[in-house]
Design a protein around this motif. Structure first.
Motif, PDB file in Angstrom:
ATOM      1  N   THR C  67       0.840  -1.208   0.000  1.00 48.33           N
ATOM      2  CA  THR C  67       0.000   0.000   0.000  1.00 48.33           C
ATOM      3  C   THR C  67       0.871   1.252   0.000  1.00 48.33           C
ATOM      4  OG1 THR C  67      -1.624  -1.206   1.317  1.00 48.33           O
ATOM      5  CG2 THR C  67      -1.931   1.163   1.144  1.00 48.33           C
ATOM      6  N   PHE C  68       1.942   1.210   0.818  1.00 44.52           N
ATOM      7  CA  PHE C  68       2.821   2.383   0.867  1.00 44.52           C
ATOM      8  C   PHE C  68       3.410   2.664  -0.516  1.00 44.52           C
ATOM      9  CE2 PHE C  68       6.834   4.565   1.289  1.00 44.52           C
ATOM     10  CZ  PHE C  68       6.486   5.616   2.117  1.00 44.52           C
ATOM     11  N   ALA C  71       0.940   4.279  -2.777  1.00 42.99           N
ATOM     12  CA  ALA C  71       0.723   5.698  -2.453  1.00 42.99           C
ATOM     13  C   ALA C  71       1.907   6.529  -2.939  1.00 42.99           C
ATOM     14  CB  ALA C  71       0.540   5.854  -0.948  1.00 42.99           C
ATOM     15  N   TYR C 100       7.537   1.560   8.100  1.00 47.92           N
ATOM     16  CA  TYR C 100       7.416   2.809   7.335  1.00 47.92           C
ATOM     17  C   TYR C 100       8.764   3.515   7.235  1.00 47.92           C
ATOM     18  CZ  TYR C 100       2.442   2.146   7.156  1.00 47.92           C
ATOM     19  OH  TYR C 100       1.210   1.626   6.881  1.00 47.92           O
ATOM     20  N   LEU C 315      -2.966   4.454   4.668  1.00 45.86           N
ATOM     21  CA  LEU C 315      -1.816   3.579   4.457  1.00 45.86           C
ATOM     22  C   LEU C 315      -1.920   2.280   5.254  1.00 45.86           C
ATOM     23  CD1 LEU C 315       1.246   6.028   4.472  1.00 45.86           C
ATOM     24  CD2 LEU C 315       0.222   4.872   2.518  1.00 45.86           C
TER      25      LEU C 315
END
Lengths: 347, 86, 458
Positions: C67-68, C71, C100, C315
């Protein structure tokens, strides 16, 4: 030999506030340019169209839009494996969004459609209508979007009573004073949430235009109608074709400005100032569509041909002096048919 | 306990009560219970059958069975006039 | 399981009967809408529960990273200079934060506690953004000495920073938080300085004239669970307008524009007719709105500022699963089916505003019942779903609640029982406990009983 198409149609609820499905099917059955098999798509088990076997060859139940596009996609994939559909014509406001999202994936499995773009669909939403009018230079009644009841009092400075208090999706009331406005505000926002739209009340004569745009800015069809008899649900039970160039000019401007793709219905009001206001834009075929076939502009047929990639010439004229009068009749249905659609989801 | 005599249940699990005009969908377990009640099987016979043929236990089944029978009574599918004899 | 005479026993499903009504849709499609979720990243749900207990939070590292990257790609393909800063308040478990940081995110914190957590996690001070209305003198001193980016919320803070700068002899790096009308309701005007009424310019003028603070950025955060990308376009326009104004008035160029967060995740808000999965805008929609506005703004010499994003919910929400078990089935006085599960609103705080997607963890038939899902708390508000059309769940069956990664692990409450384990499934499909379940001592260890209360007789 004429082409034979398998066309799926929703909106089989030919009840007192009817969906457009059954009239759309009647238009398709009368199409001069093709023959068709009709596959009905229903949500509920008592939609009358399911049981009209002379019009609908086979019906499948499909999941409500609230189940999401994946559920709809899976169901349509199953139906496609049985039916080899060429085209789908969705007819409900609430389902259009899902079909627009799925348009490409459905085409990949061979199901064509001819729908407005997502941008067109969203821009004409009730709460975007004022911006829509401004962007495209089209006259819409002055309106304001409110997020709390206190704003009603400010709004009184710009809006004279009476004005219309409208919900985000449905419901509206005409308020003649502050108390009524507040009552409608609370009632409608309690049911449909915020925002509330207040709109200048325009007194006058209502006209509707059923039309079809080719997505390139051309008008393929447009038939204007004046409602003659309105039910307590606000539906036309009788209407007459009108010949007024101004209505067609406005429709042309709407199509030209938006490059509208697909069928639509314009709800227009001719105010006491003789100006034509766009009250609402429905991004789909209206329930009175059979009238268009009756006056020489078979909109579902033309839409089908556009969807199948044919080039379609605009209808030059329509026949004047025709009206429609709706009627209802009771069918006798064997209970086993109701069981069949209820249990197996197919009939 | 008796199922009303005019009630029909199809292979696909559709139950139709002509007396009320109501239709119902019944899952296979439910259909099996209705069939056994119709065959005049006692609660115990039904329970023993289920324990022998299904992956369940006495307390789960008895609770579910009781709940199901209550619904059949509520929907007037079970003949209540017969209540005194059960 | 087999009987004594060797016949395989059939899977049991409780008997149900459901009235067919004209308005009721059939089971067709309902089936497609609900498929069992038996495995998460290759691990079986029942196995996870057996090993780690029920309820259980499970976080997928694979999902976080993918997902990160999605994005990041949405923004970097549209704009040359982009930096994400992980929003600690959304999920500040160290293991999650560090994923992250490994992906290149800075840290965005809103309290002294979160600030220290970021430092402990090894984030360099100058890559920590310090937001929020409550920063103490000590917090600010530490942040100044560490060269962190301090986003000023109010004038009292601005003056406090001025004083500290003088005492410490350091010029703190600051931005102001700006609130504004972006056409959405409710307008978040309690944080920062207002754009429309001139508060923002007032603060900027004070900073520029005092010379004690180094103005490095402009920040806004327009709301939460935003469904309208155009509001971000409006916000970006207004921040760009301030940045251009600073160039014209003071010949001062800010280094970055921080658009905050608030992007909606894929969850479905209560009362929404269509599922969030279908209607909520995605990263591409938000990225398009923000970057096209910034690219079209008339920055002097066309020098584009760094674009910072503090998105949290969008996120991490999808990466979180909450696994649970059915405790009991009941009926209400009206005959409505209710099911009690071991997941309460104390763990699933977000149940108050989402209709969370729920999947059984084992196979089921097409038969469903309209069910109210209650949590296990002895409290009337403990409702996980008011009404969900669910397959027939038996006592002991497992289920999975989707999209629970955001806010639940920071806002959960310890109430009447102890909080469960949190497990991270790594990219190879191996589970790791990243937060232990609580024990009696976890709580009683904090308590002190005065001597006169130690004994009693009953």
């Amino acid at each position: 030999m004429k082409a034979r198409l398998n066309i799926a149609v929703t909106g089989l609820n030919a009840i007192d506030s009817p969906g457009p499905g059954v009239p759309v099917i009647r238009c398709l059955r009368e199409a001069a340019s093709f023959e068709c098999r009709i596959t009905g798509l229903s949500y509920e088990t008592l939609e009358p169209g399911i049981y009209m076997h002379e019009l609908v060859d086979k019906t499948y139940q499909i999941p409500y839009p609230s189940a999401g596009t994946e559920a709809l996609y899976e169901r349509l994939a199953y139906i496609q494996s049985r039916e080899q559909l060429d085209l789908v014509i969705p007819n409900f406001d609430a389902e259009l969004f899902s079909f627009i999202l799925l348009e490409k994936r459905l085409l990949e499995m061979g199901i064509h459609s001819f729908l407005p773009t997502r941008e067109q669909f969203e821009a004409r939403h009730k709460f975007n209508l004022a911006d829509f009018g401004e962007t495209h230079g089209l006259l819409v009644p002055e309106s304001k979007t409110l997020f709390h009841a206190g704003e009603l009092i400010e709004a009184e400075e710009t809006f004279d009573f009476p004005f219309v208090v409208k919900g985000k999706f449905y419901d509206a009331g005409i308020a003649y004073n502050r108390e009524q406005a507040l009552t409608y505000f609370n009632k409608i926002s309690g049911k449909w949430g915020l925002p509330i739209i207040i709109q200048k009340y325009i007194k006058g004569t209502e006209f509707n235009v059923a039309g079809l745009g080719d997505g390139k800015g051309n008008r393929i069809a447009a038939v204007p109608m004046r409602k003659q008899y309105i039910t307590d649900k606000g539906k036309a039970w009788g209407g007459i074709v009108v010949e007024d160039e101004r209505l067609l000019d406005l429709t042309d401007r709407f199509i030209g400005e938006t490059k509208w793709r697909g069928a639509f219905e314009l709800e227009l009001m001719q105010g006491e100032d003789q100006e034509l206001y766009i009250m609402e834009i429905n991004p789909r075929i209206p329930a009175w569509i059979y009238l268009t076939a009756g006056v020489g502009q078979n909109i579902p047929e033309a839409l089908t041909r556009l969807a199948m990639g044919e080039s379609v010439k605009p209808f030059p004229t329509y026949t004047g002096g025709k009206m429609f009068i709706r009627y209802s009749w009771d069918m006798i249905v064997d209970h086993s048919e109701f069981q069949e659609i209820s249990i197996r989801g197919e009939l | 306990m008796k199922i009303k005599s005019n009630i029909a249940i199809s292979d696909s699990g559709l139950l139709f009560n002509p007396g009320s005009g109501e239709s119902y969908s019944v899952n296979p377990t439910g259909a099996e219970i209705i069939r056994m009640i119709r065959e005049n099987k006692t609660d115990h016979e039904i329970r023993d059958y289920f324990l022998a043929h299904y992956q369940t236990d006495t307390s789960t089944f008895e609770k579910d069975f009781h709940d199901f029978v209550q619904l059949l009574k509520q929907q007037l599918i079970l003949d209540l006039s017969d209540e005194s004899t059960t | 399981m087999s009987t004594s005479d060797g016949i395989e026993k059939k899977r049991y499903e409780r008997p149900v009967i459901r009235k067919l009504e004209g308005g009721v849709p059939g089971k067709f499609g309902a089936r497609a809408a609900m498929t069992p979720l038996t495995h998460i990243d290759g691990l079986s749900v029942s196995g996870l529960i057996e090993q780690f207990g029920s309820p259980l939070f499970v976080i997928s590292e694979r999902s976080i990273r993918s997902t990160f990257r999605k994005a990041q790609a949405a923004f970097t393909t549209r704009y040359p200079r982009v930096q994400f800063a992980w929003s600690y308040k959304t999920n500040y478990l160290d293991a999650v934060c560090k994923i992250y940081h490994q992906e290149g995110s800075w840290a965005e914190v809103v309290s002294g506690f979160e600030y220290e957590k970021a430092l402990r996690n090894g984030v360099p001070g100058k890559k920590i953004i310090f937001n929020g209305p409550d920063k103490t003198m000590d917090d600010l001193s530490l942040a100044i000495r560490n060269d962190s980016l301090i986003h000023i919320d109010h004038l009292d803070e601005l003056y406090m920073l001025g004083g500290l700068a003088e005492n410490l002899g350091i010029r703190p790096k600051v931005a102001i938080r700006v609130n504004m009308d972006t056409g959405v309701y409710p307008m978040w005007d309690r944080f920062g300085f207002n754009y429309e009424n001139g508060q923002a310019w007032d603060a900027l003028n004070k900073i520029m004239r005092s010379g004690k603070l180094e103005l490095v950025g402009l920040h806004t955060h327009i709301g939460t669970f935003m469904l309208s990308p155009s509001a971000y376009a409006m916000a970006a326009y207004k921040l760009a307008d301030l940045a251009i104004g600073l160039q014209q008035r003071y010949n001062h160029t800010v280094k970055y524009i921080d658009m905050g967060g608030g992007f909606a995740s894929r969850n479905t808000l209560k009362g929404s007719y269509l599922p969030g999965q279908d209607v909520n805008p995605g990263f591409d929609d938000f990225a398009e709105a923000i970057t096209s506005t910034l690219l079209n703004a008339s920055f002097v010499n066309n020098e584009l500022p760094l674009l910072i994003l503090e998105t949290g919910r969008a996120l991490v929400d999808e990466a979180g699963y909450l696994l649970g078990t059915v405790i009991a089935n009941k009926r209400t006085s009206q005959g409505k089916r209710t099911t009690i599960i071991d997941i309460g609103v104390n763990l699933l705080f977000t149940a108050f505003w989402y209709d969370h997607k729920i999947s059984p963890a084992q196979s089921f038939t097409e038969y469903t019942e309209e069910t109210t899902l209650y949590g296990p708390l002895c409290m009337n508000i403990d409702v996980i779903r008011d009404s969900a059309n669910l397959p027939l769940l038996n006592k002991g069956d497992h289920l999975v609640i989707h999209h629970t990664g955001a806010y639940n692990l920071t806002q959960w409450m310890q109430f009447i029982t102890l909080r469960p384990k949190v497990v991270l499934i790594d990219q190879e499909g191996k589970p790791h406990v990243i937060r232990d379940n609580e024990h009696m001592e976890t709580l009683t260890g904090l308590e002190h009983t005065p001597a006169h209360l130690t004994s009693f007789e009953l």
